[in-house]
Design a protein around this motif. Sequence first.
Motif, PDB file in Angstrom:
ATOM      1  N   TYR A 195       0.809  -1.219   0.000  1.00 39.84           N
ATOM      2  CA  TYR A 195       0.000   0.000   0.000  1.00 39.84           C
ATOM      3  C   TYR A 195       0.844   1.271   0.000  1.00 39.84           C
ATOM      4  CZ  TYR A 195      -4.107  -2.913   0.807  1.00 39.84           C
ATOM      5  OH  TYR A 195      -5.097  -3.848   0.680  1.00 39.84           O
ATOM      6  N   GLY A 196       2.118   1.157   0.411  1.00 38.87           N
ATOM      7  CA  GLY A 196       2.969   2.333   0.494  1.00 38.87           C
ATOM      8  C   GLY A 196       3.844   2.572  -0.708  1.00 38.87           C
ATOM      9  N   VAL A 197       4.103   1.523  -1.499  1.00 35.87           N
ATOM     10  CA  VAL A 197       5.022   1.641  -2.628  1.00 35.87           C
ATOM     11  C   VAL A 197       4.290   1.787  -3.962  1.00 35.87           C
ATOM     12  CG1 VAL A 197       6.782   0.394  -3.957  1.00 35.87           C
ATOM     13  CG2 VAL A 197       6.925   0.468  -1.460  1.00 35.87           C
ATOM     14  N   HIS A 198       3.161   1.109  -4.106  1.00 36.86           N
ATOM     15  CA  HIS A 198       2.439   1.129  -5.384  1.00 36.86           C
ATOM     16  C   HIS A 198       1.537   2.361  -5.458  1.00 36.86           C
ATOM     17  CE1 HIS A 198       2.837  -3.519  -5.114  1.00 36.86           C
ATOM     18  NE2 HIS A 198       3.926  -2.974  -5.613  1.00 36.86           N
ATOM     19  N   THR A 199       2.154   3.499  -5.614  1.00 41.04           N
ATOM     20  CA  THR A 199       1.395   4.755  -5.573  1.00 41.04           C
ATOM     21  C   THR A 199       0.469   4.922  -6.767  1.00 41.04           C
ATOM     22  OG1 THR A 199       3.296   5.875  -6.586  1.00 41.04           O
ATOM     23  CG2 THR A 199       3.121   5.942  -4.181  1.00 41.04           C
ATOM     24  N   ILE A 251      -1.470   2.669  -7.791  1.00 45.99           N
ATOM     25  CA  ILE A 251      -2.692   1.979  -7.395  1.00 45.99           C
ATOM     26  C   ILE A 251      -3.305   2.615  -6.165  1.00 45.99           C
ATOM     27  CG2 ILE A 251      -3.664  -0.241  -6.650  1.00 45.99           C
ATOM     28  CD1 ILE A 251      -1.444  -1.641  -8.160  1.00 45.99           C
ATOM     29  N   ASN A 252      -2.473   3.041  -5.233  1.00 42.09           N
ATOM     30  CA  ASN A 252      -2.930   3.602  -3.959  1.00 42.09           C
ATOM     31  C   ASN A 252      -2.234   4.942  -3.723  1.00 42.09           C
ATOM     32  OD1 ASN A 252      -4.313   3.564  -1.411  1.00 42.09           O
ATOM     33  ND2 ASN A 252      -2.415   2.906  -0.417  1.00 42.09           N
ATOM     34  N   PRO A 253      -2.642   5.992  -4.453  1.00 38.37           N
ATOM     35  CA  PRO A 253      -1.905   7.266  -4.414  1.00 38.37           C
ATOM     36  C   PRO A 253      -1.875   7.931  -3.042  1.00 38.37           C
ATOM     37  CG  PRO A 253      -3.980   7.495  -5.621  1.00 38.37           C
ATOM     38  CD  PRO A 253      -3.777   6.042  -5.405  1.00 38.37           C
ATOM     39  N   THR A 254      -2.819   7.622  -2.168  1.00 39.82           N
ATOM     40  CA  THR A 254      -2.794   8.250  -0.835  1.00 39.82           C
ATOM     41  C   THR A 254      -1.734   7.633   0.067  1.00 39.82           C
ATOM     42  OG1 THR A 254      -4.416   6.712   0.126  1.00 39.82           O
ATOM     43  CG2 THR A 254      -5.278   8.688  -0.980  1.00 39.82           C
ATOM     44  N   GLY A 255      -1.319   6.409  -0.242  1.00 40.46           N
ATOM     45  CA  GLY A 255      -0.353   5.733   0.616  1.00 40.46           C
ATOM     46  C   GLY A 255      -0.926   5.259   1.937  1.00 40.46           C
ATOM     47  N   ILE A 256      -2.231   5.340   2.104  1.00 40.98           N
ATOM     48  CA  ILE A 256      -2.853   4.896   3.352  1.00 40.98           C
ATOM     49  C   ILE A 256      -2.763   3.378   3.452  1.00 40.98           C
ATOM     50  CG2 ILE A 256      -5.038   4.708   4.609  1.00 40.98           C
ATOM     51  CD1 ILE A 256      -5.771   7.461   3.416  1.00 40.98           C
ATOM     52  N   VAL A 257      -2.303   2.896   4.604  1.00 36.43           N
ATOM     53  CA  VAL A 257      -2.163   1.463   4.854  1.00 36.43           C
ATOM     54  C   VAL A 257      -3.355   1.010   5.691  1.00 36.43           C
ATOM     55  CG1 VAL A 257      -0.732  -0.331   5.910  1.00 36.43           C
ATOM     56  CG2 VAL A 257       0.346   1.640   4.788  1.00 36.43           C
ATOM     57  N   PRO A 258      -4.095   0.005   5.234  1.00 37.12           N
ATOM     58  CA  PRO A 258      -5.294  -0.410   5.972  1.00 37.12           C
ATOM     59  C   PRO A 258      -4.953  -1.022   7.322  1.00 37.12           C
ATOM     60  CG  PRO A 258      -4.822  -1.961   4.212  1.00 37.12           C
ATOM     61  CD  PRO A 258      -3.883  -0.804   4.024  1.00 37.12           C
ATOM     62  N   GLU A 259      -5.851  -0.861   8.262  1.00 33.67           N
ATOM     63  CA  GLU A 259      -5.677  -1.441   9.593  1.00 33.67           C
ATOM     64  C   GLU A 259      -5.890  -2.957   9.561  1.00 33.67           C
ATOM     65  OE1 GLU A 259      -5.170   0.073  13.079  1.00 33.67           O
ATOM     66  OE2 GLU A 259      -3.997   1.037  11.498  1.00 33.67           O
ATOM     67  N   GLY A 260      -6.882  -3.421   8.798  1.00 29.92           N
ATOM     68  CA  GLY A 260      -7.187  -4.847   8.743  1.00 29.92           C
ATOM     69  C   GLY A 260      -6.367  -5.552   7.699  1.00 29.92           C
ATOM     70  N   PRO A 261      -6.638  -6.820   7.493  1.00 30.31           N
ATOM     71  CA  PRO A 261      -7.661  -7.633   8.153  1.00 30.31           C
ATOM     72  C   PRO A 261      -7.180  -8.204   9.486  1.00 30.31           C
ATOM     73  CG  PRO A 261      -6.528  -8.946   6.513  1.00 30.31           C
ATOM     74  CD  PRO A 261      -5.951  -7.554   6.415  1.00 30.31           C
ATOM     75  N   ASP A 262      -8.113  -8.768  10.217  1.00 27.29           N
ATOM     76  CA  ASP A 262      -7.794  -9.475  11.455  1.00 27.29           C
ATOM     77  C   ASP A 262      -7.006 -10.734  11.092  1.00 27.29           C
ATOM     78  OD1 ASP A 262      -7.715 -10.810  13.875  1.00 27.29           O
ATOM     79  OD2 ASP A 262      -9.876 -11.094  14.043  1.00 27.29           O
ATOM     80  N   VAL A 263      -5.809 -10.887  11.649  1.00 30.80           N
ATOM     81  CA  VAL A 263      -4.967 -12.031  11.292  1.00 30.80           C
ATOM     82  C   VAL A 263      -4.926 -13.101  12.373  1.00 30.80           C
ATOM     83  CG1 VAL A 263      -3.526 -10.701   9.718  1.00 30.80           C
ATOM     84  CG2 VAL A 263      -2.891 -10.844  12.139  1.00 30.80           C
ATOM     85  N   SER A 264      -5.705 -12.938  13.434  1.00 32.67           N
ATOM     86  CA  SER A 264      -5.652 -13.907  14.529  1.00 32.67           C
ATOM     87  C   SER A 264      -6.126 -15.293  14.096  1.00 32.67           C
ATOM     88  CB  SER A 264      -6.486 -13.418  15.711  1.00 32.67           C
ATOM     89  OG  SER A 264      -7.850 -13.263  15.348  1.00 32.67           O
ATOM     90  N   GLY A 265      -6.949 -15.356  13.048  1.00 34.89           N
ATOM     91  CA  GLY A 265      -7.460 -16.640  12.579  1.00 34.89           C
ATOM     92  C   GLY A 265      -6.389 -17.581  12.067  1.00 34.89           C
ATOM     93  N   TRP A 266      -5.207 -17.062  11.742  1.00 32.41           N
ATOM     94  CA  TRP A 266      -4.134 -17.912  11.259  1.00 32.41           C
ATOM     95  C   TRP A 266      -3.702 -18.958  12.288  1.00 32.41           C
ATOM     96  CZ3 TRP A 266      -2.508 -18.494   6.424  1.00 32.41           C
ATOM     97  CH2 TRP A 266      -2.813 -17.488   5.501  1.00 32.41           C
ATOM     98  N   LEU A 267      -4.018 -18.727  13.535  1.00 34.22           N
ATOM     99  CA  LEU A 267      -3.605 -19.654  14.592  1.00 34.22           C
ATOM    100  C   LEU A 267      -4.717 -20.614  15.011  1.00 34.22           C
ATOM    101  CD1 LEU A 267      -1.504 -17.222  16.826  1.00 34.22           C
ATOM    102  CD2 LEU A 267      -0.710 -18.778  15.015  1.00 34.22           C
ATOM    103  N   THR A 268      -5.853 -20.568  14.327  1.00 34.10           N
ATOM    104  CA  THR A 268      -6.961 -21.454  14.694  1.00 34.10           C
ATOM    105  C   THR A 268      -6.754 -22.855  14.111  1.00 34.10           C
ATOM    106  OG1 THR A 268      -8.268 -20.742  12.779  1.00 34.10           O
ATOM    107  CG2 THR A 268      -8.572 -19.521  14.845  1.00 34.10           C
ATOM    108  N   GLU A 269      -7.467 -23.835  14.675  1.00 39.94           N
ATOM    109  CA  GLU A 269      -7.334 -25.209  14.222  1.00 39.94           C
ATOM    110  C   GLU A 269      -7.725 -25.332  12.749  1.00 39.94           C
ATOM    111  OE1 GLU A 269      -9.393 -27.968  16.653  1.00 39.94           O
ATOM    112  OE2 GLU A 269      -8.391 -27.355  18.516  1.00 39.94           O
TER     113      GLU A 269
END
Length: 332
Positions: free
Chosen positions: A278-282, A284-302
Amino acid sequence: MGAAQSSADEFVREPLGVQERITADGSSPWPVEAGRYRLVAARACPWANRIVITRRLLGLEPVLSMGIAGPLHDERSWRFHNDPGNVDPVLGIEYLRTAYEKAVPGYDKGVTVPAMVEVASGKVVTNAYRELEFDLSTQWTALHRAGAPDLWPVEHRDEIAAISDEVFHDVNNGVYKCGFAKGQRSYEKAYDALFARLDALSSRLSTQRYLVGDTITQADIRLWVTLVRFDAAYHGHFKCNRQKLTELPVLWAYARDLFQTPGFGDTIDFAQIKQHYYGVHTEINPTGIVPEGPDVSGWLTEHGRESLGGRPFGRGTPPGPPPAGEQVPPLT
């Protein structure tokens, strides 16, 4: 990987600039030698991630040091902006381009990661990632850890190569074809090919734990580095939005299985992945805003994939924990 270019409306990846080999059989001018080379990677880059995982699984950390370029770069190339003084502590350079220019004066091709750099000369030896991951498994065997897995079993090499080729064109590179398409038709063509391939892979993995045989091979590494970045970057940033990975039950379980396998999830820094895309591909994303999500906690679920059998490391054993200085932040 790094720099890319587009031709007409379709995305075309730049050719690699320093395609040497590091071998133990005398077939190249660069011999396998402990401590001679430094792997320069980046947590953000899937191409580099393939080599980082391979190095981890084979236990090459004591004989092949690793420098980590930061997630942000400009036209001058990948930069060591997360290191003290913005300089790689071993190579003593701020920009990776310096090592390419030492190897090829006037170098004018893409400055990409992964790159293998000869420490003494500071020259890039190769950025040929496909050959490098094969050679690490087959030419560096004398330096492998005890219990290193066979990522290229001889009896499955043709199948690994065939599946890897499909994964490269439609998935690894396919997400980039979507993200950097300059026209609607080119985008839709890449989008359709991407999700058709993901559907086929999902069908294949519904009855077997790994892509080829019953152990982890290089084919799994190649697919996984794209899957692990899918929701964080490709779904939104590259418009690969038919479904999120978390909405594809088989691939989501498969990806979690590998994430929780030593050598995979312990190489991933989601913050750096998002900062890069999000910071380099201006364009595509000229504002450079980096999203807060997604929630990555699910990677540790069964994930339940053990029910399919399989032996993750074959006759081998899991790698130990990452060396000091190479740990990634824990999921929160």
